[in-house]
Design a protein around this motif. Structure first.
Motif, PDB file in Angstrom:
ATOM      1  N   THR A  28      47.494 -26.802  47.166  1.00 32.01           N
ATOM      2  CA  THR A  28      47.526 -27.416  48.501  1.00 32.01           C
ATOM      3  C   THR A  28      48.133 -28.815  48.501  1.00 32.01           C
ATOM      4  N   GLY A  29      48.148 -29.466  47.333  1.00 29.96           N
ATOM      5  CA  GLY A  29      48.617 -30.852  47.273  1.00 29.96           C
ATOM      6  C   GLY A  29      47.626 -31.823  47.903  1.00 29.96           C
ATOM      7  N   ARG A  30      46.374 -31.368  48.098  1.00 27.86           N
ATOM      8  CA  ARG A  30      45.374 -32.228  48.745  1.00 27.86           C
ATOM      9  C   ARG A  30      44.309 -32.673  47.745  1.00 27.86           C
ATOM     10  N   LYS A  31      43.372 -33.484  48.227  1.00 25.11           N
ATOM     11  CA  LYS A  31      42.356 -34.058  47.340  1.00 25.11           C
ATOM     12  C   LYS A  31      41.030 -33.306  47.450  1.00 25.11           C
ATOM     13  N   ALA A  32      40.198 -33.497  46.430  1.00 22.78           N
ATOM     14  CA  ALA A  32      38.844 -32.928  46.457  1.00 22.78           C
ATOM     15  C   ALA A  32      37.853 -34.084  46.496  1.00 22.78           C
ATOM     16  N   ILE A  33      36.799 -33.914  47.293  1.00 18.58           N
ATOM     17  CA  ILE A  33      35.771 -34.955  47.410  1.00 18.58           C
ATOM     18  C   ILE A  33      34.404 -34.326  47.172  1.00 18.58           C
ATOM     19  N   ILE A  45      34.277 -33.888  55.515  1.00 23.92           N
ATOM     20  CA  ILE A  45      35.179 -33.927  54.349  1.00 23.92           C
ATOM     21  C   ILE A  45      36.333 -32.950  54.582  1.00 23.92           C
ATOM     22  N   TYR A  46      35.984 -31.755  55.039  1.00 18.28           N
ATOM     23  CA  TYR A  46      37.000 -30.714  55.270  1.00 18.28           C
ATOM     24  C   TYR A  46      37.977 -31.150  56.367  1.00 18.28           C
ATOM     25  N   THR A 157      41.397 -35.725  63.554  1.00 18.10           N
ATOM     26  CA  THR A 157      41.396 -35.623  65.022  1.00 18.10           C
ATOM     27  C   THR A 157      40.180 -34.799  65.454  1.00 18.10           C
ATOM     28  N   ASP A 158      39.905 -34.815  66.749  1.00 16.36           N
ATOM     29  CA  ASP A 158      38.815 -33.968  67.264  1.00 16.36           C
ATOM     30  C   ASP A 158      39.091 -32.497  66.956  1.00 16.36           C
ATOM     31  N   LEU A 159      40.383 -32.136  67.019  1.00 16.71           N
ATOM     32  CA  LEU A 159      40.754 -30.740  66.743  1.00 16.71           C
ATOM     33  C   LEU A 159      40.438 -30.373  65.287  1.00 16.71           C
ATOM     34  N   ASP A 160      40.742 -31.304  64.364  1.00 12.79           N
ATOM     35  CA  ASP A 160      40.419 -31.065  62.939  1.00 12.79           C
ATOM     36  C   ASP A 160      38.920 -30.827  62.772  1.00 12.79           C
ATOM     37  N   LEU A 161      38.139 -31.698  63.417  1.00  6.93           N
ATOM     38  CA  LEU A 161      36.689 -31.612  63.224  1.00  6.93           C
ATOM     39  C   LEU A 161      36.135 -30.355  63.891  1.00  6.93           C
ATOM     40  N   PHE A 203      31.776 -24.577  45.782  1.00  5.61           N
ATOM     41  CA  PHE A 203      33.024 -25.161  45.278  1.00  5.61           C
ATOM     42  C   PHE A 203      34.264 -24.639  45.995  1.00  5.61           C
ATOM     43  N   MET A 204      34.199 -23.409  46.480  1.00  8.25           N
ATOM     44  CA  MET A 204      35.421 -22.804  47.029  1.00  8.25           C
ATOM     45  C   MET A 204      35.736 -23.328  48.424  1.00  8.25           C
ATOM     46  N   ASP A 205      37.009 -23.306  48.752  1.00  7.00           N
ATOM     47  CA  ASP A 205      37.446 -23.566  50.120  1.00  7.00           C
ATOM     48  C   ASP A 205      36.696 -22.586  51.024  1.00  7.00           C
ATOM     49  N   LYS A 206      36.057 -23.114  52.074  1.00  4.28           N
ATOM     50  CA  LYS A 206      35.203 -22.249  52.907  1.00  4.28           C
ATOM     51  C   LYS A 206      36.010 -21.113  53.541  1.00  4.28           C
ATOM     52  N   ALA A 207      37.274 -21.368  53.861  1.00  2.84           N
ATOM     53  CA  ALA A 207      38.083 -20.305  54.469  1.00  2.84           C
ATOM     54  C   ALA A 207      38.252 -19.154  53.477  1.00  2.84           C
TER      55      ALA A 207
END
Ligand code: SF4
Length: 375
Positions: A28-33, A45-46, A157-161, A203-207
Motif C-alpha cells: 500500500t505504501g502506507r504506514k502502520a500504527i 487510525i484507519y 476528512t469526514d468521509l474517511d472517518l 493485525f489484518m486490514d479490516k477490509a
C-alpha cells in the motif's frame, strides 16, 4: 479460498503479524500504527490512512522492561514495553495508548523513556455514562487523530472517518456472526483454531479480514452441523493467548462456544452509532459498551451477560482466565465467582501470564473441571 486455506491464512497472520505488516506496507505504501490494548481507537487510525495494529504484548521475557516496571505489573504492559525496547515494533510509525488502568498510564510514561517510536496518549474516561465524559473523550479522540494525521501525512476528512466507522461496524457484525456459526462446527473450531481467527483480526486490514471471515462463514454454512459430545464452555477474561492452555482444553475435549474475552469477542459486541459528529459517535460507543471488568459498571452486568450467553449457547460452564497482576480483573473475580456459585454454574479458573502459564496446575484444574462436569 477453501476452508483450510482461510484457516491457514488466519494461523499464519496470528503467528507472524510482523510479516503481514511488512507486506501490507510494501503493497500500500502506507504506514502502520500500533494501538495498545485493550480498546484502541482503530477507526481514527484507519481513517488517517494507516494500518491499525493492536498490541497485547507477546511471548518474550520482559528482562529490559523490568528496569522500568516493578515485577508485579501485568504481562500485557511489560512484554509490550520489552518488544518496543528490543525493536520488534520497528514497523510501527507510532503507537496510541490510553484506557483503562494504572498499568497502562505507567506504560505510556515508560515507553516515552525507553522506546524511540512516538506514543500518542488518549485518555479514556472511566465514568463512561456521563455526557461530560463523552464530550471529554470526543476532545481526546480529536487530539489523538490530529497527532496521527501529522504522522501519516493524510488529512482525515469526514468521509474517511465515516468509511472507517462503516467498515469497522461491518467487521464487528461479521465477527459476531462467526462466533455463532463456529459453535455448529466444533470439530473444526478447537480452542486454538477459533483463537487464530480472532487473533488475526488484531493485525489484518479490516477490509481484508472482513472478506476472509465472510468466506469462512459461507464455507461453514455449506457444511452439516457437527454433533459435539464434549464439554462446552464460555470463556471470560482479558486475553487467552497461551498455546499450551488452548491445547490442553482441546486434549480434554473442551470447546469454547462463546466468550467475552477482551482480546476476542468483547471488542466486537458494540457498534459505533450513526450521528453527525463522528468523533462523538466513537466516544458514544465507549459509553455504550457493557460487561467487562475494564468498563466501569456498578451493576456488574458482566455476570448476567455471561449467564445469558451460557444459556443461549448451551454451555456446561465458565472458563475464567485471569491475567496475573491485572488488578481490575482480580477485583472483579470474587464478584463473578459469587454470581456463578449462586447460579450453580461450574467454573474453571486459570491464572496465566500473557503467553506463559503454570502448566501443571492448569492441567490439574482442567482435568478436575472435566470430571466435575461429567462429560
Ligand atoms: S491486562 Fe489489566 S492491568 Fe494489564 S493493561 Fe490490561 S487492564 Fe491493565
Amino acid at each position: 479460498m477453501k476452508l483450510h486455506e482461510l484457516l491457514k491464512r488466519c494461523e499464519d497472520v496470528a503467528n507472524n503479524p510482523n510479516k503481514y505488516v511488512i507486506e501490507w506496507k510494501a503493497k500500500t505504501g502506507r504506514k502502520a500504527i500500533g494501538g495498545v490494548a485493550p480498546f484502541p481507537p482503530d477507526e481514527i487510525i484507519y481513517a488517517a490512512g494507516a494500518l491499525p495494529v493492536t498490541m497485547f504484548g507477546g511471548a518474550v521475557a520482559p528482562t529490559d522492561a523490568y528496569k522500568y516496571f516493578p515485577q508485579f505489573y501485568c504481562s500485557v504492559v511489560t512484554t509490550s514495553l520489552q518488544l518496543g525496547i528490543q525493536g520488534s515494533y520497528r514497523e510501527l510509525s507510532a503507537v496510541v495508548a490510553g484506557c483503562c488502568c494504572d498499568g497502562l498510564k505507567d506504560f505510556v510514561e515508560n515507553w516515552k523513556s525507553a522506546v524511540e517510536i512516538p506514543i500518542i496518549d488518549c485518555i479514556y474516561p472511566a465514568n463512561r455514562k456521563l455526557e461530560a465524559a463523552r464530550v471529554y473523550f470526543t476532545k481526546e479522540l480529536r487530539q489523538a487523530s490530529e497527532r496521527i494525521q501529522a504522522i501519516t501525512g493524510h488529512k482525515t476528512t469526514d468521509l474517511d472517518l465515516q468509511h472507517a466507522i462503516t467498515l469497522h461496524n461491518e467487521h464487528r457484525a461479521v465477527m459476531r456472526e462467526f462466533a455463532e456459526v463456529a459453535v455448529d462446527h466444533l470439530d473444526i473450531f478447537t480452542p486454538t483454531v477459533r483463537h487464530n481467527v480472532f487473533k488475526s483480526a488484531l493485525f489484518m486490514d479490516k477490509a481484508e479480514h472482513l472478506e476472509l471471515v465472510r468466506s469462512l462463514i459461507d464455507e461453514l454454512k455449506a457444511r452439516p452441523v457437527y454433533d459435539f459430545k464434549g464439554v462446552r464452555v464460555i470463556s471470560t477474561g482479558i486475553i487467552i493467548d497461551v498455546p499450551d492452555i488452548l491445547k490442553m482444553l482441546e486434549e480434554n475435549n473442551i470447546a469454547i462456544v462463546g466468550d467475552d474475552v477482551v482480546q476476542e469477542s468483547k471488542r466486537y459486541e458494540t457498534d459505533t452509532p450513526n450521528g453527525i459528529d463522528l468523533y462523538y459517535q466513537i466516544a458514544t460507543r465507549w459509553s455504550n459498551m457493557e460487561g467487562s471488568s475494564l468498563l466501569f459498571d456498578v451493576e456488574k452486568k458482566r455476570g448476567t451477560m455471561l449467564l445469558d450467553m451460557l444459556k443461549n449457547r448451551k454451555a456446561d460452564g465458565i472458563l475464567y482466565v485471569l491475567l496475573k497482576f491485572c488488578e481490575i480483573d482480580e477485583f472483579d473475580y470474587p464478584i463473578m465467582k459469587q454470581i456463578f456459585r449462586e447460579a450453580q454454574v461450574p467454573e474453571l479458573f486459570l491464572e496465566t501470564e500473557n503467553v506463559y502459564s503454570n502448566d501443571q496446575q492448569a492441567a490439574t484444574r482442567i482435568q478436575a473441571f472435566k470430571e466435575m462436569v461429567g462429560k
